[in-house]
Design an enzyme around this catalytic site. Structure first.
Site, PDB file in Angstrom:
ATOM      1  CG  HIS A 140      -2.212  -0.568   0.950  1.00  0.00           C
ATOM      2  ND1 HIS A 140      -3.138  -0.697   1.856  1.00  0.00           N
ATOM      3  CD2 HIS A 140      -2.526  -1.729  -0.092  1.00  0.00           C
ATOM      4  CE1 HIS A 140      -4.325  -1.594   1.454  1.00  0.00           C
ATOM      5  NE2 HIS A 140      -3.849  -1.968   0.616  1.00  0.00           N
ATOM      6  CE1 TYR A 143      -4.616   3.853   9.618  1.00  0.00           C
ATOM      7  CE2 TYR A 143      -5.323   3.209  11.938  1.00  0.00           C
ATOM      8  CZ  TYR A 143      -4.657   2.891  10.345  1.00  0.00           C
ATOM      9  OH  TYR A 143      -3.232   1.741  10.515  1.00  0.00           O
ATOM     10  N   PRO A 166      -3.426  -0.415  19.033  1.00  0.00           N
ATOM     11  CG  PRO A 166      -5.630  -0.785  18.932  1.00  0.00           C
ATOM     12  CD  PRO A 166      -4.480  -0.703  19.473  1.00  0.00           C
ATOM     13  CE  LYS A 218       4.446   2.788  13.432  1.00  0.00           C
ATOM     14  NZ  LYS A 218       4.997   2.514  11.555  1.00  0.00           N
ATOM     15  CE1 TYR A 267       0.809   2.754   7.483  1.00  0.00           C
ATOM     16  CE2 TYR A 267      -0.806   3.757   9.953  1.00  0.00           C
ATOM     17  CZ  TYR A 267      -0.232   2.757   8.956  1.00  0.00           C
ATOM     18  OH  TYR A 267      -1.968   1.528   8.761  1.00  0.00           O
TER      19      TYR A 267
HETATM   20  C1  PHB Z   1      -5.365  -4.747  10.674  1.00  0.00           C
HETATM   21  O1  PHB Z   1      -5.565  -4.967  10.232  1.00  0.00           O
HETATM   22  O2  PHB Z   1      -6.461  -5.146  11.629  1.00  0.00           O
HETATM   23  C2  PHB Z   1      -5.083  -3.496  11.500  1.00  0.00           C
HETATM   24  C3  PHB Z   1      -4.508  -1.984  10.333  1.00  0.00           C
HETATM   25  C4  PHB Z   1      -4.130  -1.291  10.949  1.00  0.00           C
HETATM   26  C5  PHB Z   1      -3.739  -0.335  12.661  1.00  0.00           C
HETATM   27  C6  PHB Z   1      -4.340  -2.173  13.379  1.00  0.00           C
HETATM   28  C7  PHB Z   1      -4.920  -3.379  12.612  1.00  0.00           C
HETATM   29  O3  PHB Z   1      -3.891   0.174  12.397  1.00  0.00           O
END
Ligand code: PHB
Ligand code: APR
Length: 394
Positions: free
Chosen positions: A75, A203, A295, A299, A387
């Site tokens: 990505h 997000y 989460p 990280k 990130y």
């Molecule tokens: C996930 O795909 O489970 C996932 C992706 C990004 C995050 C947390 C979990 O920040």
């Protein structure tokens, strides 16, 4: 007491312990891995799935990247959304690198298969695992299995046994310092065999709470919403989840949502936690055994991988060049990066969630943080750099 010998005894067969064993094996250093859970339980765990580019390179170096490149999805960016206003963070544009969407579950399966294929001893379903004499030059790990008692003699113990493990408690309270923030909400996550609502991750902060759109493949989606810590999974039917998720993502995004019956649903608490030091005698903590991140910054797995890259290099210097400098500085080297990654994960969590006792002023601060990122190339670049993954400094 039956005894075994190895150079590095690794407690924990999660991604940290397994990758450490692989990196050491590639340098001719022996290890035995011990875990209290069965192989089936470990391989069934549902965890996150975003790999920093540095982690992708480390897995390639370790010779474990084939399926990741075949099934993973690179990505080049992700979206931040605020009450429906979206802003794309151009990771590739800002850093020249991607992140890789590849589930931790799949990575763990790959690592266990490779370790066993190469003859590594992984002791699953071990009971009463105990590290002892960790300050001596011959530390040991004791455990029982099938009514028999065993002792593994080694030069070094790697505590890769997660937050609820036993290794960290081998460091005396007088020496150990811990830092913690527990967030007043959880994440309700589900997995569904449907194409994701968007090609890249979203997000979203919404007045009703946080939401995240993620995926495991082009046909399997992973979605999260912020929920109360008092909630139970059974309080959330799939339909209630879809309704709430659509509200928080906004009509434009929700119009593309393909719903269906979830095949996994769970609630995870959010915590920031750091234990110092990460080394005590010949015991080295790595991964969740030493630190937890919420989460929101994706990280957790990447920090575990970074720790074992540092620890394996330090052990290679020790065994191959009799240079103990990196082992002695292991905790200091790791913690310098750990605290920066904790900051980014905390920053994302503070900007994107609804806190129960939040003032109107704090809500405006969240919005202003988002507007700043939208309006500033530098601020967007900073989010992108964190990130995609901060450099590993040794
Ligand atoms: C996930 O795909 O489970 C996932 C992706 C990004 C995050 C947390 C979990 O920040
Ligand atoms: N004895 C033996 N094994 C133990 C013990 C114990 N007392 N306690 C825990 N373990 C094992 C667990 O069964 C688990 O398999 O240690 C392993 C720890 O693995 P993880 O929790 O996956 O931790 P780590 O390898 O550090 O990976 C960190 O996992 O939780 C995610 O977000 C986190 O992605 C990050 C990653």
């Amino acid at each position: 007491m039956k005894s075994k010998k190895t150079q590095v005894c690794i407690i924990g067969s999660g991604p940290a312990g397994l990758l450490l064993s692989q990196l050491l094996h590639n340098e001719g250093i022996s290890s035995i891995i011990i875990d209290r859970q069965s192989r089936e339980r470990i391989e069934a765990r549902v965890r996150a799935g975003v790999l920093e580019w540095g982690s992708v390179e480390a897995l390639d170096e370790a010779g474990i990247g084939a399926r990741m490149h075949k099934e993973g999805i690179p990505h080049a960016g992700f979206d931040l959304a605020f009450n429906g206003d979206k802003h794309r963070i151009d990771i590739k544009g800002h850093t020249g690198k991607d992140v890789m969407i590849y589930g931790q579950t799949e990575l763990t399966i790959d690592l266990i298969a490779k370790r066993l294929e190469q003859g590594c001893e992984i002791i699953f379903s071990a009971d009463d695992v105990q590290p002892i004499d960790v300050k001596s030059s011959s530390p040991k790990v004791r455990y029982s299995r099938g009514g028999e008692s065993y002792e593994i003699e080694c030069d070094h113990i790697a505590g890769c046994d997660g937050f609820h493990g036993v290794a960290r408690s081998a460091i005396p309270d007088a020496v150990m310092k811990t830092f913690e923030r527990v967030y007043p909400f959880g994440w309700l996550g589900l997995l569904v065999e449907k194409p994701p609502v968007s090609e890249e991750l979203i997000y979203a902060n919404h007045e009703r709470g946080f939401a995240l759109s993620s995926m495991r493949s082009e046909t399997r989606s992973r979605y999260y919403i912020q929920c109360s810590l008092n909630d139970k999974v059974e309080d959330w039917s799939d339909q209630r989840f879809w309704d709430e998720f659509s509200l928080r993502m906004g009509p434009e995004i929700a119009s593309n949502l393909k719903t269906g019956a979830s095949f996994e649903k769970s609630i995870a608490p959010l915590r920031s936690f750091v234990a110092e030091p990460m080394r005590y005698g010949n015991l080295y903590l790595a991964g969740d055994a030493a630190h937890i991140v919420p989460p929101t910054g994706a990280k957790g797995l990447n920090l575990a991988i970074a720790d074992v890259r540092i620890l394996s290099r330090a052990l290679v210097e020790h065994y191959k060049k009799n240079n103990n400098d990196y082992l002695e500085r292991y905790s200091e080297i790791c913690l310098k990066r750990v605290w920066k990654v904790e900051r980014f994960s905390w920053f994302m969590s503070m900007m994107l969630h609804q806190f129960p006792d939040m003032s109107a002023f704090e809500k405006r601060m969240q919005r202003a943080e988002f507007d700043h990122i939208v309006g500033s190339e530098t601020a967007s670049r900073s989010v992108a750099e964190n990130y995609v993954g901060l450099p590993l400094e040794m």
